[in-house]
Motif scaffolding. Structure first.
Motif, mmCIF file in Angstrom:
data_model
loop_
_atom_site.group_PDB
_atom_site.id
_atom_site.type_symbol
_atom_site.label_atom_id
_atom_site.label_comp_id
_atom_site.label_asym_id
_atom_site.label_seq_id
_atom_site.Cartn_x
_atom_site.Cartn_y
_atom_site.Cartn_z
ATOM 1 N N LYS A 95 34.704 2.491 -13.784
ATOM 2 C CA LYS A 95 34.595 3.808 -13.162
ATOM 3 C C LYS A 95 35.184 3.850 -11.756
ATOM 4 O O LYS A 95 35.680 4.875 -11.301
ATOM 5 C CB LYS A 95 33.127 4.238 -13.119
ATOM 6 C CG LYS A 95 32.520 4.474 -14.505
ATOM 7 C CD LYS A 95 31.078 4.927 -14.410
ATOM 8 C CE LYS A 95 30.493 5.175 -15.789
ATOM 9 N NZ LYS A 95 29.066 5.607 -15.706
ATOM 10 N N GLU A 96 35.134 2.722 -11.046
ATOM 11 C CA GLU A 96 35.656 2.692 -9.678
ATOM 12 C C GLU A 96 37.103 2.216 -9.618
ATOM 13 O O GLU A 96 37.636 1.961 -8.541
ATOM 14 C CB GLU A 96 34.758 1.798 -8.813
ATOM 15 C CG GLU A 96 33.331 2.322 -8.694
ATOM 16 C CD GLU A 96 32.473 1.453 -7.793
ATOM 17 O OE1 GLU A 96 33.044 0.623 -7.053
ATOM 18 O OE2 GLU A 96 31.238 1.604 -7.827
ATOM 19 N N ASN A 97 37.722 2.074 -10.787
ATOM 20 C CA ASN A 97 39.138 1.694 -10.873
ATOM 21 C C ASN A 97 39.433 0.391 -10.127
ATOM 22 O O ASN A 97 40.379 0.286 -9.345
ATOM 23 C CB ASN A 97 40.016 2.829 -10.320
ATOM 24 C CG ASN A 97 41.437 2.753 -10.851
ATOM 25 O OD1 ASN A 97 41.663 2.360 -11.993
ATOM 26 N ND2 ASN A 97 42.396 3.123 -10.021
ATOM 27 N N GLN A 98 38.598 -0.617 -10.380
ATOM 28 C CA GLN A 98 38.730 -1.903 -9.687
ATOM 29 C C GLN A 98 39.698 -2.867 -10.380
ATOM 30 O O GLN A 98 40.226 -3.780 -9.751
ATOM 31 C CB GLN A 98 37.354 -2.563 -9.575
ATOM 32 C CG GLN A 98 36.383 -1.790 -8.681
ATOM 33 C CD GLN A 98 34.983 -2.374 -8.706
ATOM 34 O OE1 GLN A 98 34.593 -3.013 -9.677
ATOM 35 N NE2 GLN A 98 34.231 -2.136 -7.644
ATOM 36 N N LEU A 99 39.935 -2.668 -11.666
ATOM 37 C CA LEU A 99 40.793 -3.590 -12.406
ATOM 38 C C LEU A 99 42.253 -3.605 -11.926
ATOM 39 O O LEU A 99 42.857 -4.676 -11.844
ATOM 40 C CB LEU A 99 40.732 -3.281 -13.905
ATOM 41 C CG LEU A 99 39.399 -3.602 -14.580
ATOM 42 C CD1 LEU A 99 39.473 -3.312 -16.072
ATOM 43 C CD2 LEU A 99 39.017 -5.055 -14.360
ATOM 44 N N SER A 156 35.632 -11.519 -6.220
ATOM 45 C CA SER A 156 34.216 -11.253 -5.950
ATOM 46 C C SER A 156 34.026 -10.314 -4.759
ATOM 47 O O SER A 156 32.985 -9.664 -4.632
ATOM 48 C CB SER A 156 33.456 -12.562 -5.719
ATOM 49 O OG SER A 156 33.946 -13.238 -4.579
ATOM 50 N N LYS A 157 35.037 -10.228 -3.893
ATOM 51 C CA LYS A 157 34.958 -9.296 -2.769
ATOM 52 C C LYS A 157 35.084 -7.850 -3.255
ATOM 53 O O LYS A 157 34.552 -6.931 -2.647
ATOM 54 C CB LYS A 157 36.057 -9.601 -1.750
ATOM 55 C CG LYS A 157 35.840 -10.904 -0.982
ATOM 56 C CD LYS A 157 36.981 -11.170 -0.012
ATOM 57 C CE LYS A 157 36.779 -12.491 0.726
ATOM 58 N NZ LYS A 157 37.915 -12.779 1.650
ATOM 59 N N ILE A 158 35.817 -7.670 -4.342
ATOM 60 C CA ILE A 158 35.948 -6.337 -4.932
ATOM 61 C C ILE A 158 34.663 -5.961 -5.656
ATOM 62 O O ILE A 158 34.124 -4.877 -5.523
ATOM 63 C CB ILE A 158 37.119 -6.295 -5.944
ATOM 64 C CG1 ILE A 158 38.436 -6.653 -5.259
ATOM 65 C CG2 ILE A 158 37.226 -4.928 -6.607
ATOM 66 C CD1 ILE A 158 39.605 -6.768 -6.228
ATOM 67 N N ASN A 159 34.167 -6.918 -6.464
ATOM 68 C CA ASN A 159 32.947 -6.715 -7.233
ATOM 69 C C ASN A 159 32.367 -8.090 -7.538
ATOM 70 O O ASN A 159 33.076 -8.963 -8.041
ATOM 71 C CB ASN A 159 33.262 -5.964 -8.536
ATOM 72 C CG ASN A 159 32.009 -5.578 -9.316
ATOM 73 O OD1 ASN A 159 31.088 -6.367 -9.463
ATOM 74 N ND2 ASN A 159 31.994 -4.356 -9.818
ATOM 75 N N PHE A 160 31.092 -8.298 -7.238
ATOM 76 C CA PHE A 160 30.505 -9.628 -7.404
ATOM 77 C C PHE A 160 30.514 -10.093 -8.860
ATOM 78 O O PHE A 160 30.359 -11.273 -9.154
ATOM 79 C CB PHE A 160 29.077 -9.660 -6.852
ATOM 80 C CG PHE A 160 28.056 -8.949 -7.716
ATOM 81 C CD1 PHE A 160 27.323 -9.653 -8.669
ATOM 82 C CD2 PHE A 160 27.840 -7.587 -7.571
ATOM 83 C CE1 PHE A 160 26.382 -9.011 -9.458
ATOM 84 C CE2 PHE A 160 26.909 -6.941 -8.363
ATOM 85 C CZ PHE A 160 26.172 -7.644 -9.304
ATOM 86 N N MET A 161 30.708 -9.143 -9.811
ATOM 87 C CA MET A 161 30.735 -9.513 -11.223
ATOM 88 C C MET A 161 32.145 -9.887 -11.690
ATOM 89 O O MET A 161 32.328 -10.350 -12.801
ATOM 90 C CB MET A 161 30.187 -8.377 -12.087
ATOM 91 C CG MET A 161 28.692 -8.189 -11.952
ATOM 92 S SD MET A 161 28.007 -7.056 -13.183
ATOM 93 C CE MET A 161 28.830 -5.528 -12.759
ATOM 94 N N LEU A 162 33.126 -9.650 -10.827
ATOM 95 C CA LEU A 162 34.479 -10.037 -11.176
ATOM 96 C C LEU A 162 34.720 -11.491 -10.796
ATOM 97 O O LEU A 162 34.191 -11.966 -9.793
ATOM 98 C CB LEU A 162 35.499 -9.158 -10.442
ATOM 99 C CG LEU A 162 35.747 -7.752 -10.991
ATOM 100 C CD1 LEU A 162 36.629 -6.989 -10.022
ATOM 101 C CD2 LEU A 162 36.385 -7.789 -12.359
ATOM 102 N N GLY A 163 35.518 -12.201 -11.576
ATOM 103 C CA GLY A 163 35.798 -13.591 -11.257
ATOM 104 C C GLY A 163 36.685 -14.222 -12.306
ATOM 105 O O GLY A 163 37.091 -13.590 -13.266
ATOM 106 N N LEU A 164 36.975 -15.491 -12.116
ATOM 107 C CA LEU A 164 37.816 -16.220 -13.059
ATOM 108 C C LEU A 164 37.387 -17.681 -13.089
ATOM 109 O O LEU A 164 37.241 -18.313 -12.044
ATOM 110 C CB LEU A 164 39.287 -16.125 -12.643
ATOM 111 C CG LEU A 164 40.300 -16.874 -13.504
ATOM 112 C CD1 LEU A 164 40.294 -16.348 -14.934
ATOM 113 C CD2 LEU A 164 41.692 -16.750 -12.901
ATOM 114 N N GLU A 165 37.170 -18.198 -14.282
ATOM 115 C CA GLU A 165 36.800 -19.606 -14.420
ATOM 116 C C GLU A 165 37.288 -20.145 -15.762
ATOM 117 O O GLU A 165 37.514 -19.403 -16.708
ATOM 118 C CB GLU A 165 35.289 -19.795 -14.287
ATOM 119 C CG GLU A 165 34.466 -19.067 -15.338
ATOM 120 C CD GLU A 165 32.980 -19.265 -15.161
ATOM 121 O OE1 GLU A 165 32.389 -19.984 -15.987
ATOM 122 O OE2 GLU A 165 32.416 -18.704 -14.209
ATOM 123 N N LEU A 166 37.448 -21.451 -15.791
ATOM 124 C CA LEU A 166 37.854 -22.167 -17.005
ATOM 125 C C LEU A 166 36.852 -23.287 -17.258
ATOM 126 O O LEU A 166 36.188 -23.730 -16.326
ATOM 127 C CB LEU A 166 39.264 -22.752 -16.834
ATOM 128 C CG LEU A 166 40.417 -21.750 -16.760
ATOM 129 C CD1 LEU A 166 41.722 -22.489 -16.503
ATOM 130 C CD2 LEU A 166 40.526 -20.919 -18.033
#
Length: 217
Positions: free
Chosen positions: A58-62, A140-150
């Motif tokens: 909704k906040e167009n963060q992607l 995570s600065k954009i959204n704490f639920m956003l991230g990347l891991e392997l």
């Protein structure tokens, strides 16, 4: 009724969570790439990663997340955002380097990549780079639920032989052609290929350790 109520809560909670792990990650390597890496060279190989992003953006963060990720990838990388069944799907098409640990260390100083394929003594291993942590912090600065891991929930290696002689590919606790193998081993001839799947879901050994396979020329 209570069980139904709690099930609904879990379901709707899952819809708003954005996954940090790729749902699928595909890497293609030729046997000549592995030989070149063993000789001290660094070669770039294709990578495709898909993320299932639950809920609505909704906040167009992607789009902002896309810009951040592209900073740490090869110049010809592409990121596509499309609609999925329960949210959106982000697909990354890029390249990552394959080489020895020492050669990759030098390469990554000038060429940031999200992952690398390390070849040491006949063992081929997919590992995250320090770039992953940088992307994770920025996202995570954009959204704490956003991230990347392997590792990913499912990592798929397609190994194509362009060697004159037979090449043996082996791995432990993997799937190939939808069949499970505790000990997988297969000889591939020139122009033939094999696909190995490493399941990295909850409870899987590959949710904790890096996907790896052995090559014998």
């Amino acid at each position: 009724m209570k069980k139904v109520f709690y099930s609904l809560i879990i379901f709707f909670f899952a819809l708003i969570i954005i996954s940090c792990k790729p749902s699928r990650l595909e890497v293609e390597v030729y046997t000549s790439d592995i030989e070149s890496a063993s000789d001290g060279e660094v070669v770039e190989v294709p990578l495709k990663a898909s993320f299932s992003l639950m809920g609505e953006d909704k906040e167009n963060q992607l789009p902002e997340a896309k810009k951040i990720a592209l900073k740490y990838m090869s110049s010809d990388s592409e990121i596509e955002i499309s609609k999925g069944t329960f949210g959106q799907v982000m697909t990354i098409v890029s390249t990552i380097p394959i080489g020895s640990s020492s050669a990759l260390g030098k390469f990554l100083q000038k060429n940031p990549r999200i992952a690398m394929v390390v070849v040491e003594k006949g063992m081929v291993t997919l590992l995250p780079t320090e770039t992953i942590e940088k992307i994770d912090k920025e996202l995570s600065k954009i959204n704490f639920m956003l991230g990347l891991e392997l590792p990913a929930k499912n990592t798929s290696f397609r190994i194509v032989s362009d060697s004159k002689k037979k090449v043996n590919i082996s791995a432990t606790a993997v799937f190939s052609e939808k069949k499970p193998y505790l000990h997988f081993s297969k000889d591939i001839k020139k122009r033939k290929s094999v696909v190995i799947d490493f399941k990295g879901g909850n409870g899987s050994v590959y949710s904790e350790i890096a996907p790896q396979f052995s090559v014998k020329f």
